[in-house]
Design a protein around this motif. Structure first.
Motif, mmCIF file in Angstrom:
data_model
loop_
_atom_site.group_PDB
_atom_site.id
_atom_site.type_symbol
_atom_site.label_atom_id
_atom_site.label_comp_id
_atom_site.label_asym_id
_atom_site.label_seq_id
_atom_site.Cartn_x
_atom_site.Cartn_y
_atom_site.Cartn_z
ATOM 1 N N ASN A 1 57.805 106.904 39.713
ATOM 2 C CA ASN A 1 58.830 107.590 40.495
ATOM 3 C C ASN A 1 59.367 108.861 39.856
ATOM 4 O OD1 ASN A 1 58.892 105.624 42.608
ATOM 5 N ND2 ASN A 1 60.090 104.287 41.263
ATOM 6 N N LEU A 2 59.012 109.154 38.623
ATOM 7 C CA LEU A 2 59.607 110.285 37.917
ATOM 8 C C LEU A 2 58.533 111.119 37.227
ATOM 9 C CD1 LEU A 2 62.209 111.738 37.094
ATOM 10 C CD2 LEU A 2 62.306 110.252 35.072
ATOM 11 N N THR A 3 58.527 112.426 37.541
ATOM 12 C CA THR A 3 57.586 113.383 36.953
ATOM 13 C C THR A 3 58.364 114.562 36.393
ATOM 14 O OG1 THR A 3 55.816 112.800 38.498
ATOM 15 C CG2 THR A 3 55.663 114.953 37.446
ATOM 16 N N VAL A 4 57.918 115.086 35.270
ATOM 17 C CA VAL A 4 58.497 116.316 34.734
ATOM 18 C C VAL A 4 57.394 117.357 34.627
ATOM 19 C CG1 VAL A 4 60.398 115.224 33.511
ATOM 20 C CG2 VAL A 4 58.200 115.512 32.349
ATOM 21 N N ASN A 5 57.716 118.595 34.969
ATOM 22 C CA ASN A 5 56.779 119.708 34.936
ATOM 23 C C ASN A 5 57.366 120.848 34.119
ATOM 24 O OD1 ASN A 5 54.861 118.556 36.837
ATOM 25 N ND2 ASN A 5 56.354 119.000 38.431
ATOM 26 N N SER A 6 56.491 121.632 33.522
ATOM 27 C CA SER A 6 56.927 122.788 32.742
ATOM 28 C C SER A 6 55.959 123.939 32.964
ATOM 29 C CB SER A 6 56.978 122.443 31.246
ATOM 30 O OG SER A 6 57.304 123.589 30.484
ATOM 31 N N LYS B 1 46.472 124.281 37.940
ATOM 32 C CA LYS B 1 46.958 123.008 37.427
ATOM 33 C C LYS B 1 45.777 122.217 36.888
ATOM 34 C CE LYS B 1 49.197 118.736 38.985
ATOM 35 N NZ LYS B 1 49.790 118.029 40.154
ATOM 36 N N GLY B 2 45.968 121.575 35.743
ATOM 37 C CA GLY B 2 44.886 120.800 35.144
ATOM 38 C C GLY B 2 44.562 119.556 35.943
ATOM 39 N N SER C 1 43.269 116.651 32.728
ATOM 40 C CA SER C 1 44.307 115.626 32.840
ATOM 41 C C SER C 1 43.817 114.358 32.158
ATOM 42 C CB SER C 1 44.649 115.351 34.308
ATOM 43 O OG SER C 1 43.514 114.892 35.015
ATOM 44 N N GLU C 2 44.775 113.608 31.652
ATOM 45 C CA GLU C 2 44.478 112.367 30.942
ATOM 46 C C GLU C 2 45.547 111.358 31.310
ATOM 47 O OE1 GLU C 2 42.329 109.776 28.623
ATOM 48 O OE2 GLU C 2 41.827 111.859 29.073
ATOM 49 N N GLN C 3 45.146 110.346 32.091
ATOM 50 C CA GLN C 3 46.088 109.332 32.564
ATOM 51 C C GLN C 3 47.280 109.989 33.266
ATOM 52 O OE1 GLN C 3 46.865 106.852 29.120
ATOM 53 N NE2 GLN C 3 44.879 105.840 29.287
ATOM 54 N N ASN C 4 48.443 109.965 32.650
ATOM 55 C CA ASN C 4 49.639 110.477 33.327
ATOM 56 C C ASN C 4 50.004 111.894 32.908
ATOM 57 O OD1 ASN C 4 50.329 109.744 30.712
ATOM 58 N ND2 ASN C 4 52.444 109.250 31.268
ATOM 59 N N PHE C 5 49.110 112.612 32.230
ATOM 60 C CA PHE C 5 49.415 113.933 31.690
ATOM 61 C C PHE C 5 48.399 114.946 32.192
ATOM 62 C CE2 PHE C 5 48.811 117.004 28.078
ATOM 63 C CZ PHE C 5 49.999 117.693 28.265
ATOM 64 N N ASN C 6 48.886 116.105 32.707
ATOM 65 C CA ASN C 6 47.980 117.188 33.084
ATOM 66 C C ASN C 6 48.400 118.464 32.363
ATOM 67 O OD1 ASN C 6 49.646 119.019 35.114
ATOM 68 N ND2 ASN C 6 50.061 116.892 35.723
ATOM 69 N N TYR C 7 47.427 119.317 32.089
ATOM 70 C CA TYR C 7 47.699 120.508 31.281
ATOM 71 C C TYR C 7 46.764 121.637 31.699
ATOM 72 C CZ TYR C 7 43.543 118.759 28.899
ATOM 73 O OH TYR C 7 42.276 118.305 28.635
ATOM 74 N N ALA C 8 47.266 122.848 31.568
ATOM 75 C CA ALA C 8 46.467 124.056 31.785
ATOM 76 C C ALA C 8 47.037 125.137 30.880
ATOM 77 C CB ALA C 8 46.508 124.489 33.244
ATOM 78 N N SER D 1 49.870 131.787 29.408
ATOM 79 C CA SER D 1 50.538 130.913 30.370
ATOM 80 C C SER D 1 50.161 129.461 30.116
ATOM 81 C CB SER D 1 50.173 131.303 31.802
ATOM 82 O OG SER D 1 48.780 131.162 32.031
ATOM 83 N N THR D 2 51.122 128.579 30.355
ATOM 84 C CA THR D 2 50.882 127.139 30.279
ATOM 85 C C THR D 2 51.543 126.467 31.469
ATOM 86 O OG1 THR D 2 52.880 126.663 28.984
ATOM 87 C CG2 THR D 2 50.885 127.198 27.758
ATOM 88 N N LYS D 3 50.910 125.424 31.947
ATOM 89 C CA LYS D 3 51.484 124.564 32.981
ATOM 90 C C LYS D 3 51.212 123.126 32.572
ATOM 91 C CE LYS D 3 51.458 125.381 37.479
ATOM 92 N NZ LYS D 3 51.009 125.517 38.898
#
Length: 695
Positions: A301-306, A220-221, A248-255, A291-293
């Motif tokens: 209160n709300l997070t979305v993941n992919s 996870k980023g 990660s940048e503020q409210n966004f994480n990436y890998a 692969s991406t995450k």
């Protein structure tokens, strides 16, 4: 009969031999995080040591001094083994798979082995079968080198009795003939943590979890943007590369990760099986995995993941013809395309004390088989669509409740069959801790299958840590089941007078284990042992005329798993594992196939200087009973083998590391399974770079 069909049948015969072999002769919890989440925070974020403090009249630290401080910080983070950490010095502070909640390792009664990202780098694992080879309680059978069919027998149970999960996605292939997962195409480049959970787990995980669960959590980023790349070459025309970008940048994480594994010439066919004058052709394997995450906090209160993972792999191999068979003069082709996807929303309530997870999972596994001289491929596609929901609630301090439900549809499509089956399930689990000394996990699950109806399972697992000695006593008891595969239910082979049985019932099990773990010298030394026992009934086997399948067999497996790990000095650690397994047909008392009675391994890791890490592993597998390559004879004795592997890496600076490995140092020639040579001596080397200086 087309040559493509024959080629496909040969690939299935490899799996069928696995089927035959399977039949044998017959603290504090963290309620806000859960396994089913695509992005659990398993490990603390990577920390880069800041510049050394200095007074105004002191000279700035040298690059080498800062480099040493960073490496010392990294070394300090891996010095204390916890629980069943795989490599001396590895840290496995939290584990997810036994409960579905991120939990400190010392609070768990389950027998679980953890492999971390650091372990994978130190041991230079390239694929999941590489990782599993030394794990206690497991026997890995791979029909040749990289890319060849790989099966796992956990605690003596069948190869189709282990559930495999990646980031909460059940990646089992509904198109496989008996539901056994092929581990051959799972690469290790993007794995953050891998958990091998042993014992019946259907109370939480449903079908397939008779032997246990293998859970893989990818990277996870976190933090500033980080890029990594590696390149490796060596024996068997090996040429591997990886590339990763995360942050990660503020409210966004990436890998984002790309891995390419290529082995162009791996000897597999034993010379004694070839007709006179014919030369063996080595396997050629090529695997590209992407692969991406991704994760976004839409609000507090709300997070979305992919999660998206795609593999495109091709194996050129030597097939067989005739019966009894002989290797073909030209190679066949087996190609796979695998897509694993999870989309998830996480909704938090009551300051995070209640978290709701809503997920959609989709998997598509497509296999192509082409034989020499016939361009028409035999194609099999297995798809799975699954909707799941679960809630994790902290009902009191250190007491958590999980409630969930699932709906799943599996489908198989081949040239002569299109069929599907559905399953609905609900489960509830309680995880409790009392006075930081007594811990309990209990769960119960009810499955409702479109084909065989209702099926209930459960599990209970208490653990207690004794005062003064800090001895952990642990035990578990659970039930499991394995649903019949779509092929077993619906796929006919009229040309061979063999027909499916739509009335098959699930295979069932009851199993328990009990053991202890003892830390010494502030946990610098830890040892323990666990006894396990499984009774499996309704095993699917052939009928008396070998024209169909029926629920007729039963089996008993039992044994012990024993380990000791020691951090002898700050720079030298060692770990040893020993497994004894007795797996028999309960009706005849005969030993089941491909279950060695004994397996042991020893791994030592040494840091002679800050920049250099050396590691050595000895693996011993005792003899076992097997079938011939074409399955024409069963119960033959296969000799055991002993392997020695060496690893080393050297950090040139904070950004660049060179590494090398030697597999099968003494060039031991052995077959596992019988009829397929395992790779001999292999020498490999490469370079790895990381933009942020953390290796």
């Amino acid at each position: 009969m087309s040559a493509a069909f024959v080629s496909g049948l040969y690939r299935r015969s490899l799996l069928a031999s696995t089927v035959l072999a399977s039949l044998g002769s017959i603290g504090l919890t963290t309620p806000s995080l859960a396994q089913q989440s695509a992005s659990p925070n398993l490990l603390p974020p990577i920390q880069i040591a800041p510049p050394l403090e200095r007074t105004t009249d002191s000279p700035p630290p040298s690059h080498r001094a800062v480099s040493r401080s960073r490496r010392a910080a990294r070394s300090a983070s891996r010095q204390t083994p916890v629980g069943d950490a795989r490599v001396p010095g590895a840290t496995a502070s939290v584990i997810v798979s036994p409960t579905g909640i991120v939990t400190p390792a010392d609070q768990l009664a389950s027998s679980v082995t953890v492999v971390t990202e650091k372990d994978i780098q130190t041991q230079q694992y390239r694929s999941v079968p590489d990782i599993l080879n030394t794990v206690p309680g497991l026997n890995v059978v791979q029909a040749g080198g990289p890319g060849a069919q790989a099966s796992v027998f956990m605690r003596g149970t069948n190869a189709n009795h282990t559930k495999v999960i990646v980031d909460g996605i059940d990646i089992g292939d509904p198109g496989n003939i008996n539901g056994a997962f092929d581990y051959a195409h799972l690469l290790a480049a993007d794995i953050q943590q891998m958990e091998i959970l042993r014992g019946p787990q259907s109370g939480l995980y449903g079908s397939d979890a008779i032997g246990g669960v293998i859970s893989i959590i990818t990277k996870k980023g976190e933090g500033p943007p980080r890029a990594t790349a590696s390149i490796e070459a060596g024996s068997f025309n090996t040429f591997n590369q990886t590339l990763g970008l995360s942050g990660s940048e503020q409210n966004f994480n990436y890998a984002v990760n790309v891995a390419h594994l290529h082995a162009g010439d791996v000897p597999v066919t034993p010379p004694e099986l070839l007709p006179p004058g014919r030369k063996a052709i080595g396997n050629n394997y090529d695997n590209k995995t992407y692969s991406t995450k991704l994760g976004v906090d839409l609000n507090e209160n709300l997070t979305v993941n992919s999660v998206v993972r795609y593999t495109d792999a091709t194996l050129l191999f030597t097939g067989d013809s005739g019966f009894p068979s002989f290797p073909n003069a030209a190679q066949s082709t087996h190609a796979v395309q695998q897509l694993f996807n999870r989309e998830e929303a996480v909704w938090s309530l009551l300051d995070g004390r209640v978290k709701n997870y809503f997920g959609v999972n989709y998997t598509n596994s497509r296999g192509y088989d082409i034989s020499p001289g016939d361009p028409v491929a035999t194609t099999t596609t297995g798809t799975r669509l699954k909707f799941d929901w679960h809630t994790v609630a902290e009902i009191a301090r250190d007491n958590n409740l999980i409630v969930g439900a699932e709906q799943q549809t599996d489908r198989i499509d081949t040239t002569d069959l299109a069929a599907q089956n559905g399953n609905k399930a609900g489960f509830i689990e309680l995880q409790s801790a009392f006075a930081k000394r007594f811990f309990l996990v209990a769960n119960v699950r009810e499955d409702s299958n479109d084909r065989f109806g209702e099926h209930g399972t459960y599990r209970i697992a208490p653990a207690v840590i004794l005062p003064v000695t800090e001895t952990k006593l642990k035990a578990s008891y659970g039930t499991g089941f394995k649903a019949p595969s779509l092929s077993q239910l619906y796929q006919n082979y009229p040309a061979f007078n063999f027909f499916a049985n739509p009335n098959l019932k699930p295979e069932e099990s009851r199993g328990y284990d009990a053991g202890f773990e003892q830390p010494l010298f502030n946990d610098r030394v830890r040892f323990g042992s666990t006894y396990f026992h499984n009774d499996i009934t309704n095993l699917i086997g052939y009928n008396d005329t070998f024209t169909s399948l029926v629920n007729v067999n039963s089996a008993t497996t039992e044994g012990t798993e024993t380990f000791v790990s020691a951090q002898i000095t700050e720079r030298f650690g060692i770990r040893a594992d020993y497994t004894f397994t007795r797996a028999v047909d309960a009706g005849t008392g005969l030993q089941l196939l491909r279950r060695p009675k004994e397996k042991w391994s020893v791994t030592a890791t040494w840091l002679p200087v800050d920049e250099l890490t050396l590691s050595a592993t000895v693996l011993r597998v005792s003899n076992w009973l097997d079938v011939t390559r074409d399955g024409s004879a069963s119960g033959i004795a296969a000799p055991g083998y002993t392997l020695v592997n060496l690893r080393g890496d050297y950090a040139i600076n904070d950004q660049v590391k060179v590494f090398g490995r030697v597999d099968n140092l003494f060039d031991v020639r052995y077959q596992n399974p019988t009829g397929f040579l395992a790779p001999g001596l292999g020498i490999f080397g490469g370079i790895r770079v990381a933009s942020d200086g953390v290796q």
